[in-house]
Scaffold this motif. Structure first.
Motif, PDB file in Angstrom:
ATOM      1  N   GLY A 165       3.324   5.036   7.897  1.00 39.23           N
ATOM      2  CA  GLY A 165       4.227   4.967   7.109  1.00 39.23           C
ATOM      3  C   GLY A 165       3.922   3.416   6.548  1.00 39.23           C
ATOM      4  N   ASP A 166       3.056   2.040   7.199  1.00 36.53           N
ATOM      5  CA  ASP A 166       2.873   0.774   6.302  1.00 36.53           C
ATOM      6  C   ASP A 166       1.592   0.973   5.494  1.00 36.53           C
ATOM      7  OD1 ASP A 166       4.515   0.200   8.174  1.00 36.53           O
ATOM      8  OD2 ASP A 166       3.659  -1.009   9.831  1.00 36.53           O
ATOM      9  N   VAL A 167       1.581   0.731   4.755  1.00 40.35           N
ATOM     10  CA  VAL A 167       0.202  -0.077   3.531  1.00 40.35           C
ATOM     11  C   VAL A 167      -0.494  -1.543   4.593  1.00 40.35           C
ATOM     12  CG1 VAL A 167      -0.451  -0.103   1.179  1.00 40.35           C
ATOM     13  CG2 VAL A 167       1.721   0.730   2.028  1.00 40.35           C
TER      14      VAL A 167
ATOM     15  N   HIS B  21      -4.263   1.078   1.843  1.00 37.96           N
ATOM     16  CA  HIS B  21      -4.266   2.610   1.907  1.00 37.96           C
ATOM     17  C   HIS B  21      -2.690   2.956   3.014  1.00 37.96           C
ATOM     18  CE1 HIS B  21      -7.698   4.942  -0.027  1.00 37.96           C
ATOM     19  NE2 HIS B  21      -6.521   4.976  -0.785  1.00 37.96           N
ATOM     20  N   ARG B  22      -2.100   4.086   2.567  1.00 33.34           N
ATOM     21  CA  ARG B  22      -1.253   4.041   3.905  1.00 33.34           C
ATOM     22  C   ARG B  22      -1.714   4.566   5.013  1.00 33.34           C
ATOM     23  NH1 ARG B  22       3.770   3.415   3.171  1.00 33.34           N
ATOM     24  NH2 ARG B  22       4.130   3.995   0.466  1.00 33.34           N
TER      25      ARG B  22
ATOM     26  N   ARG C   3     -11.155  -3.721  11.414  1.00 29.74           N
ATOM     27  CA  ARG C   3     -11.081  -3.910  10.006  1.00 29.74           C
ATOM     28  C   ARG C   3     -10.551  -3.888   8.818  1.00 29.74           C
ATOM     29  NH1 ARG C   3     -16.293  -2.988   9.534  1.00 29.74           N
ATOM     30  NH2 ARG C   3     -16.991  -2.736   7.389  1.00 29.74           N
ATOM     31  N   VAL C   4      -8.729  -4.015   9.885  1.00 29.78           N
ATOM     32  CA  VAL C   4      -7.602  -4.079   8.796  1.00 29.78           C
ATOM     33  C   VAL C   4      -7.562  -6.035   8.408  1.00 29.78           C
ATOM     34  CG1 VAL C   4      -5.579  -4.030   9.585  1.00 29.78           C
ATOM     35  CG2 VAL C   4      -6.727  -2.104  10.155  1.00 29.78           C
ATOM     36  N   VAL C   5      -7.524  -6.067   7.320  1.00 31.95           N
ATOM     37  CA  VAL C   5      -6.936  -7.552   7.043  1.00 31.95           C
ATOM     38  C   VAL C   5      -5.868  -8.046   7.081  1.00 31.95           C
ATOM     39  CG1 VAL C   5      -7.265  -8.606   4.557  1.00 31.95           C
ATOM     40  CG2 VAL C   5      -9.516  -7.310   5.376  1.00 31.95           C
ATOM     41  N   GLY C   6      -5.004  -7.249   6.889  1.00 32.92           N
ATOM     42  CA  GLY C   6      -3.042  -7.215   6.939  1.00 32.92           C
ATOM     43  C   GLY C   6      -2.316  -6.344   6.883  1.00 32.92           C
ATOM     44  N   ALA C   7      -1.638  -6.440   6.812  1.00 36.85           N
ATOM     45  CA  ALA C   7      -0.478  -4.848   6.111  1.00 36.85           C
ATOM     46  C   ALA C   7      -0.032  -5.940   4.627  1.00 36.85           C
ATOM     47  CB  ALA C   7       0.721  -4.941   6.920  1.00 36.85           C
TER      48      ALA C   7
END
Length: 178
Positions: free
Chosen positions: A69-71, A90-91, A123-127
Motif C-alpha cells: 500500500g505504500d508508494v 508506484h504503489r 533499487r528503492v530511492v525512498g517512500a
C-alpha cells in the motif's frame, strides 16, 4: 499613472521572486528535513493519487518500513544511479523475501496490471513522504529557456529597473514616493 505601473511591476516581480524561492525551498527542503529527494511526476500511471506535474518528496525507508500500500520511488532496471528521468513511482502491492533480500511487486494506480518485474530494495530511492499538486509544472517550466527568463531573469530585470528609477529620482532631487 506611472507610479501605479511601477507599483504593479514591483508587486509582480515580488510575486515571481517569492514563487521562485518557494520552488527552490521545495526542492531543497527534503534534505534539510530528513527527506532523500524530490521529483516531478511525469506520467499518468499513478492517477488519481499523483498526477503529471505534481512534486513528490521521498525519504529513505528501510525494508522494515515499507509495507503493501505504500508508494515508493525506485530506479528503473538498467538506469544510471543519478538519472532522475529513470525513476518510477508506484504503489507496493506485494512485499516478498527473496534469496537476495526484500523485493516488491509494484503497480501504478492507473495501470491494469502489476509491473512485470520485482523491485529489489536496493533499487528503492525512498517512500513518498508527501506531494505538492501542480508545483512540478513550474519546476519543469523553470528548466526551459522561456521559464528561466520568466521566473529568474525577468524579475531580476524588473527589480534592477525599479532600483535605477529610484536612484535617478533621488539624483534629480524629486521625492521617490516611498
Amino acid at each position: 499613472m506611472l507610479d501605479r505601473f511601477t507599483t504593479a511591476l514591483r508587486i509582480g516581480a515580488t510575486v515571481l521572486l517569492v514563487g521562485c524561492v518557494v520552488l527552490v525551498a521545495i526542492v531543497a527542503l527534503p534534505s534539510l528535513a530528513g527527506g532523500a529527494n524530490s521529483y516531478v511526476v511525469l506520467s499518468e500511471s499513478m492517477e488519481p493519487t499523483l498526477t503529471p506535474g505534481d512534486a513528490i518528496v521521498v525519504r529513505s525507508a528501510p525494508p522494515s518500513a515499507v509495507e503493501e500500500g505504500d508508494v515508493i520511488t525506485y530506479r528503473a532496471p538498467g538506469s544510471v544511479d543519478d538519472a532522475d528521468q529513470d525513476r518510477i513511482t508506484h504503489r507496493v502491492v506485494e512485499k516478498r523475501q527473496t534469496e537476495s533480500g526484500v523485493a516488491y511487486r509494484t503497480k501504478g494506480d492507473a495501470n491494469d496490471r502489476p509491473d512485470p518485474t520485482l523491485v529489489p530494495h536496493e533499487r528503492v530511492v525512498g517512500a513518498v513522504w508527501f506531494h505538492v499538486p501542480a508545483v512540478g509544472r513550474l519546476v519543469l517550466f523553470a528548466q526551459r529557456p522561456l521559464g528561466l527568463v520568466v521566473l529568474l531573469i525577468g524579475p531580476g530585470v524588473l527589480l534592477l529597473a525599479s532600483g535605477l528609477r529610484q536612484l535617478a529620482t533621488a539624483v534629480d532631487g524629486e521625492p521617490s514616493g516611498d
